[in-house]
Design a protein around this motif. Structure first.
Motif, PDB file in Angstrom:
ATOM      1  N   THR A  12     -22.042  -4.946 -18.155  1.00  0.00           N
ATOM      2  CA  THR A  12     -21.974  -3.665 -18.850  1.00  0.00           C
ATOM      3  C   THR A  12     -20.617  -3.012 -18.597  1.00  0.00           C
ATOM      4  OG1 THR A  12     -22.906  -2.460 -16.964  1.00  0.00           O
ATOM      5  CG2 THR A  12     -24.456  -3.361 -18.581  1.00  0.00           C
TER       6      THR A  12
ATOM      7  N   GLU B 146     -20.076  -0.120 -17.428  1.00  0.00           N
ATOM      8  CA  GLU B 146     -20.103   0.571 -16.143  1.00  0.00           C
ATOM      9  C   GLU B 146     -19.794  -0.384 -14.985  1.00  0.00           C
ATOM     10  OE1 GLU B 146     -22.241   2.808 -19.137  1.00  0.00           O
ATOM     11  OE2 GLU B 146     -22.535   0.772 -18.385  1.00  0.00           O
TER      12      GLU B 146
ATOM     13  N   SER C 280     -25.475   4.079 -12.081  1.00  0.00           N
ATOM     14  CA  SER C 280     -25.949   5.407 -12.503  1.00  0.00           C
ATOM     15  C   SER C 280     -24.912   6.477 -12.179  1.00  0.00           C
ATOM     16  CB  SER C 280     -27.277   5.726 -11.809  1.00  0.00           C
ATOM     17  OG  SER C 280     -27.710   7.015 -12.164  1.00  0.00           O
TER      18      SER C 280
ATOM     19  N   ARG D 246     -22.043   6.218 -14.643  1.00  0.00           N
ATOM     20  CA  ARG D 246     -22.374   6.811 -15.945  1.00  0.00           C
ATOM     21  C   ARG D 246     -22.272   8.326 -15.896  1.00  0.00           C
ATOM     22  NH1 ARG D 246     -27.718   3.087 -17.212  1.00  0.00           N
ATOM     23  NH2 ARG D 246     -26.587   1.221 -17.979  1.00  0.00           N
TER      24      ARG D 246
ATOM     25  N   THR E  60     -18.685   9.337 -15.894  1.00  0.00           N
ATOM     26  CA  THR E  60     -18.100   9.135 -17.222  1.00  0.00           C
ATOM     27  C   THR E  60     -18.471  10.288 -18.146  1.00  0.00           C
ATOM     28  OG1 THR E  60     -18.216   6.729 -16.943  1.00  0.00           O
ATOM     29  CG2 THR E  60     -17.943   7.558 -19.178  1.00  0.00           C
ATOM     30  N   LYS E  61     -19.744  10.710 -18.110  1.00  0.00           N
ATOM     31  CA  LYS E  61     -20.175  11.838 -18.941  1.00  0.00           C
ATOM     32  C   LYS E  61     -19.430  13.110 -18.564  1.00  0.00           C
ATOM     33  CE  LYS E  61     -24.832  10.108 -19.912  1.00  0.00           C
ATOM     34  NZ  LYS E  61     -26.300  10.352 -19.722  1.00  0.00           N
TER      35      LYS E  61
END
Length: 223
Positions: A161, A163, A189, A192, A195-196
Motif C-alpha cells: 500500500t 502507506e 494507521s 494515514r 497524511t490526512k
C-alpha cells in the motif's frame, strides 16, 4: 645471449601444452594501443597464463612470425613483462583480474553486479538470505539493500500500500518486514492520520481571509 638447447625447447613446449590444456578461466583478444597495431591473445588457465601476439608490419618485405610465451600460475604476479603487456593492451582492471585468477581467488559470484546479486537473492528463502549475509562483505551489502527486502516483503504480503511505501522510505524495508503485523497495522494507521493532517493543513494554507464592511470576514479559496 645463450640459445636454449633442444632439450630446453622441448621442456618449454611441454610446459606450454600443459598450461594451455588446463581448465580455461578467461580468454581475451584485442589490439595493442597506438602506435602499435599488434594483435594479442590472453589465455588464463588453472595452471598459468599464455600470452600470444601477432606483429603487424606495414612493410611488405618484413617477415614477422607470431610469438607466444607461457608463465606458470605461481610466477604470474612477479613477471613484470607479462603484467606490463596485459596492462598496456587490456588495462589495469584485466591485469588485476589475471592476478586474482592466478592466485585461484575464483570468487566469481561476488564479482557479479549488485543488481544481478539482488535478483538471485530474491529467489532464496529468508534463512538462506540471512546466511548469505555472513559469507562476505559483498554479499552483506547485497543482503542489506532496500530493493531486496522490498521483494521479500512483496513475496510474503502480496501487495504494498502507499502507506507502507512511505513507512519503508522512513524506516527501510528490512525493518518494515521484521515488524510484527499488529505493530505494522498501528504504524500504517498512524501514517494515514498524518497524511490526512498534512492534506488539511495544505487546504488551510490555500485559504485567505477577506474583510467585508470592515467587520465581517469570510474565507476565500484561491482558484
Amino acid at each position: 645471449m645463450e640459445q636454449p638447447t633442444a632439450e630446453q625447447r622441448k621442456e618449454e613446449q611441454r610446459r606450454r601444452r600443459f598450461i594451455a590444456n588446463a581448465w580455461m578461466l578467461m580468454e581475451k583478444t584485442g589490439q595493442a594501443p597506438a602506435p602499435s597495431k599488434d594483435y594479442c591473445q590472453l589465455l588464463v588457465t588453472t595452471e598459468g597464463v599464455i600470452w600470444r601476439w601477432w606483429k603487424i608490419s606495414l612493410r611488405r618485405s618484413a617477415v614477422v612470425y607470431p610469438g607466444e610465451w607461457a608463465v606458470a600460475r605461481e610466477d604470474v604476479e612477479d613477471d613484470e613483462r607479462l603484467m606490463g603487456e596485459i596492462e598496456r593492451t587490456f588495462g589495469p582492471d584485466v591485469r588485476d583480474q589475471v592476478i586474482h585468477l592466478s592466485k585461484r581467488s575464483n570468487d566469481f559470484l561476488s564479482k557479479l553486479p549488485q543488481k544481478l546479486l539482488v535478483k538471485i537473492a530474491s529467489y532464496l528463502s529468508l534463512e538462506d538470505v540471512i546466511a548469505m549475509a555472513h559469507c562476505s562483505k559483498a554479499f552483506r551489502r547485497c543482503c542489506l539493500t532496500d530493493c531486496l527486502w522490498r521483494n521479500i516483503f512483496l513475496q510474503h504480503h502480496k501487495q504494498i500500500t502507499p502507506e507502507v511505501e512511505q513507512l519503508a522510505a522512513e524506516h527501510t524495508w528490512r525493518k518494515i518486514f521484521f515488524t510484527d503485523k499488529l505493530r505494522l497495522q498501528m504504524l500504517v494507521s498512524r501514517q494515514r492520520t498524518q497524511t490526512k493532517l498534512r492534506v488539511n493543513e495544505n487546504e488551510l494554507q490555500n485559504k485567505q481571509v477577506v474583510p467585508i464592511n470592515g467587520n465581517e470576514e469570510i474565507p476565500v479559496i484561491e482558484p
